[in-house]
Design an enzyme around this catalytic site. Sequence first.
Site, PDB file in Angstrom:
ATOM      1  N   HIS A 250      31.737  72.889 113.042  1.00  0.00           N
ATOM      2  CA  HIS A 250      32.667  73.987 113.288  1.00  0.00           C
ATOM      3  C   HIS A 250      33.340  73.871 114.648  1.00  0.00           C
ATOM      4  CE1 HIS A 250      34.372  77.996 112.601  1.00  0.00           C
ATOM      5  NE2 HIS A 250      34.317  78.088 113.919  1.00  0.00           N
TER       6      HIS A 250
ATOM      7  N   HIS B  80      41.361  72.362 110.775  1.00  0.00           N
ATOM      8  CA  HIS B  80      41.645  71.654 109.526  1.00  0.00           C
ATOM      9  C   HIS B  80      43.006  71.019 109.606  1.00  0.00           C
ATOM     10  CE1 HIS B  80      42.883  75.892 109.122  1.00  0.00           C
ATOM     11  NE2 HIS B  80      43.881  75.461 108.364  1.00  0.00           N
TER      12      HIS B  80
ATOM     13  N   ASP C 181      43.977  72.764  98.749  1.00  0.00           N
ATOM     14  CA  ASP C 181      44.315  74.079  99.295  1.00  0.00           C
ATOM     15  C   ASP C 181      44.440  75.091  98.167  1.00  0.00           C
ATOM     16  OD1 ASP C 181      45.791  75.054 102.187  1.00  0.00           O
ATOM     17  OD2 ASP C 181      46.157  76.291 100.403  1.00  0.00           O
TER      18      ASP C 181
ATOM     19  N   HIS D   9      46.176  69.794 107.259  1.00  0.00           N
ATOM     20  CA  HIS D   9      46.844  69.834 105.957  1.00  0.00           C
ATOM     21  C   HIS D   9      47.411  68.453 105.658  1.00  0.00           C
ATOM     22  CE1 HIS D   9      47.199  74.383 105.739  1.00  0.00           C
ATOM     23  NE2 HIS D   9      46.979  74.220 107.031  1.00  0.00           N
TER      24      HIS D   9
END
Length: 120
Positions: A52, A106, A36, A108
Amino acid sequence: MAVTETLPDCIFCRIAGGGTGTPLVAESEHAVAFRDLHPQAPTHVLVVPRRHLAALREVEAGDAVLVADALGLAVEVARREGILDGGYRVLTNDGADAGQTVPHLHFHVLGGRPLHVPLG
Ligand code: DGP
């Protein structure tokens, strides 16, 4: 399943496609992992599906393999970063109130320090 595979103007599509030179820390058939830009913990890696999807809300039953692959890559990232045994967090933000800033699904992967604090 969404018709669109990648979007040329999407930064995470471009990173996943190798168009930005962003180093990958790991990759799998359906996802890539990279650090990140604004890390919130000693390890802060993003796991991003190559295809996507704007956010978790767009995941459909036909995407089960993609999601399992991406979450498996998150575990692999934790293993490689040496945070598997100590513990780590995997999260996704969906929508404005959650703080999502990049409209490409996404996950994390956070760890390397105690994370058991109230969610901000
Ligand atoms: P979120 O708030 O869940 O949408 O998280 C988006 C994250 O993506 C944020 O922590 C910063 C990171 N980010 C945004 N643009 C880039 C980029 O171009 N490169 C990298 N490595 N990270 C980025």
